[in-house]
Design a protein around this motif. Structure first.
Motif, PDB file in Angstrom:
ATOM      1  N   MET A  36       0.565  -1.193  -0.182  1.00 55.94           N
ATOM      2  CA  MET A  36       0.092   0.081   0.233  1.00 55.94           C
ATOM      3  C   MET A  36       0.993   1.272   0.392  1.00 55.94           C
ATOM      4  O   MET A  36       2.034   1.458   0.613  1.00 55.94           O
ATOM      5  N   ARG A  37       0.403   1.912  -0.755  1.00 56.63           N
ATOM      6  CA  ARG A  37       1.554   3.401  -0.331  1.00 56.63           C
ATOM      7  C   ARG A  37       0.268   4.666  -0.140  1.00 56.63           C
ATOM      8  O   ARG A  37      -0.521   5.065  -0.412  1.00 56.63           O
ATOM      9  N   ILE A  38       0.918   5.621   0.436  1.00 51.61           N
ATOM     10  CA  ILE A  38       0.413   6.354   1.518  1.00 51.61           C
ATOM     11  C   ILE A  38       1.274   7.453   1.415  1.00 51.61           C
ATOM     12  O   ILE A  38       1.748   8.199   1.541  1.00 51.61           O
ATOM     13  N   GLY A  39       0.328   9.234   0.415  1.00 46.75           N
ATOM     14  CA  GLY A  39       0.853  10.038   0.046  1.00 46.75           C
ATOM     15  C   GLY A  39       0.940  10.674   1.387  1.00 46.75           C
ATOM     16  O   GLY A  39      -0.173  11.103   2.545  1.00 46.75           O
ATOM     17  N   VAL A  40       1.975  12.113   1.632  1.00 50.80           N
ATOM     18  CA  VAL A  40       1.656  12.832   2.668  1.00 50.80           C
ATOM     19  C   VAL A  40       1.870  13.974   1.828  1.00 50.80           C
ATOM     20  O   VAL A  40       3.375  14.209   1.029  1.00 50.80           O
ATOM     21  N   VAL A  41       1.184  15.139   2.205  1.00 53.74           N
ATOM     22  CA  VAL A  41       1.712  16.193   1.485  1.00 53.74           C
ATOM     23  C   VAL A  41       2.136  17.466   1.940  1.00 53.74           C
ATOM     24  O   VAL A  41       1.757  17.704   3.449  1.00 53.74           O
ATOM     25  N   VAL A  49       5.059   7.882   0.609  1.00 50.40           N
ATOM     26  CA  VAL A  49       5.174   8.420  -0.854  1.00 50.40           C
ATOM     27  C   VAL A  49       5.258  10.770  -0.134  1.00 50.40           C
ATOM     28  O   VAL A  49       4.502  10.616  -0.132  1.00 50.40           O
ATOM     29  N   ALA A  50       6.393  11.014  -0.930  1.00 53.15           N
ATOM     30  CA  ALA A  50       5.969  12.771  -0.220  1.00 53.15           C
ATOM     31  C   ALA A  50       5.322  12.929  -1.620  1.00 53.15           C
ATOM     32  O   ALA A  50       5.550  12.686  -3.083  1.00 53.15           O
ATOM     33  N   ASP A  81      -0.475  15.945  -8.965  1.00 45.96           N
ATOM     34  CA  ASP A  81      -0.085  14.566  -9.141  1.00 45.96           C
ATOM     35  C   ASP A  81      -0.161  13.999  -7.521  1.00 45.96           C
ATOM     36  O   ASP A  81       1.026  13.889  -7.161  1.00 45.96           O
ATOM     37  N   LEU A  82      -1.082  12.675  -7.094  1.00 46.42           N
ATOM     38  CA  LEU A  82      -0.885  12.298  -6.472  1.00 46.42           C
ATOM     39  C   LEU A  82      -0.677  10.859  -6.395  1.00 46.42           C
ATOM     40  O   LEU A  82      -0.199  10.360  -5.815  1.00 46.42           O
ATOM     41  N   ASP A  83       0.786  10.539  -7.363  1.00 47.70           N
ATOM     42  CA  ASP A  83       1.302   9.976  -7.375  1.00 47.70           C
ATOM     43  C   ASP A  83       0.936   8.130  -7.483  1.00 47.70           C
ATOM     44  O   ASP A  83       1.672   7.366  -6.951  1.00 47.70           O
ATOM     45  N   GLY A  84      -0.283   8.078  -8.069  1.00 48.77           N
ATOM     46  CA  GLY A  84      -1.322   6.541  -7.516  1.00 48.77           C
ATOM     47  C   GLY A  84      -1.034   6.286  -6.132  1.00 48.77           C
ATOM     48  O   GLY A  84      -0.788   5.247  -5.962  1.00 48.77           O
ATOM     49  N   VAL A  85      -1.350   6.959  -5.322  1.00 52.01           N
ATOM     50  CA  VAL A  85      -1.149   6.493  -3.628  1.00 52.01           C
ATOM     51  C   VAL A  85      -2.823   6.390  -3.588  1.00 52.01           C
ATOM     52  O   VAL A  85      -4.398   6.575  -4.206  1.00 52.01           O
ATOM     53  N   ASP A  86      -2.674   5.204  -2.640  1.00 52.66           N
ATOM     54  CA  ASP A  86      -3.630   4.569  -2.206  1.00 52.66           C
ATOM     55  C   ASP A  86      -4.471   5.531  -0.853  1.00 52.66           C
ATOM     56  O   ASP A  86      -6.113   5.093  -0.555  1.00 52.66           O
ATOM     57  N   ALA A  87      -3.954   6.433  -0.266  1.00 52.70           N
ATOM     58  CA  ALA A  87      -3.894   6.335   0.730  1.00 52.70           C
ATOM     59  C   ALA A  87      -3.062   7.758   0.732  1.00 52.70           C
ATOM     60  O   ALA A  87      -2.550   8.135   0.491  1.00 52.70           O
TER      61      ALA A  87
END
Length: 231
Positions: free
Chosen positions: A1-6, A29-30, A37-43
């Protein structure tokens, strides 16, 4: 799972959130506030800090950052989104969550290890807790007082959208001791305390059981992973 942080200009806790995600065995994912672009993150996690210097109101400018149009769209499609402190303020300003946050009633910035009661476990970020569970999470804010009209408070209470309440001490004057809320679907959650600072033994708040010190926040991130795996 890939979780992004903005990361926004003025973010302080983005790296802590990325570390918490890694500790939960997901891929952090930063992401950048100026991107679409959310870079394909899941959350997604919107971290704490002082985005854009808290000018106008805390979170008000960040709610109109380029990436927030993507965040709003993804949240509407069911992606799990967590707003922590300043991120919570952004989510209310973006109308993804009800209510608003104002200056603490004590008139000062507050830092403390804060006891919370878990009121709702049917969200993407709290399914690993039990209803009524008491946890300890660090809190640090100057504009953390949750407000809403009486009608709106009654509505979110009736809909089971109060996710956390302050226990022992209400640190900022939040109405009805509300520390965190969710949207109707339960995929978007915001709270003022900082779970990313309570994910690793020895580095979080002290509790009666020293062996569990500092780990209550990890369940937020493992809950999101479990919610994504269940889809």
């Amino acid at each position: 799972m890939r979780i992004g942080v903005v990361t926004f200009p003025g973010s302080l806790d983005d790296r802590d959130a990325l570390r918490a995600i890694r500790l939960a065995d997901a891929e952090p994912v930063a992401l950048w506030h100026g991107s679409h672009d959310l870079d394909g993150v899941d959350a997604l996690v919107l971290p704490g800090g002082f985005s854009y210097g808290d000018y106008l109101r805390a979170g008000a400018i960040a709610a109109h950052a380029p990436i927030m149009s993507e965040v709003v769209d993804a949240a509407g499609k069911g992606m799990p989104v967590l707003g922590i402190c300043n991120g919570f303020q952004m989510l209310t300003e973006a109308h993804l969550l009800p209510g608003g946050l104002i200056r603490n009633d004590v008139g000062t910035f507050v830092r403390r290890d804060q006891a919370l009661r878990v009121e709702q476990t049917d969200t993407a970020w709290t399914n690993g807790f039990t209803h009524g569970q008491e946890i300890v999470i660090p809190l640090k804010n100057g504009e953390g007082g949750f407000i809403a009209s009486d009608e709106e408070l009654d509505r979110i209470e009736g809909e089971g959208r109060v996710v956390f309440r302050y226990l022992g001490v209400n640190p900022n004057g939040s109405l009805r001791d509300i520390a965190g809320v969710s949207n109707e679907r339960g995929n978007v959650v915001g709270l003022m305390p900082h779970p990313e600072h309570a994910t690793e033994l020895g580095f979080g708040p002290d509790t009666r059981d020293a062996m569990r010190s500092g780990t209550d926040g990890l369940t937020f991130f493992t809950s999101a992973i479990r919610a994504l795996q269940a889809v």
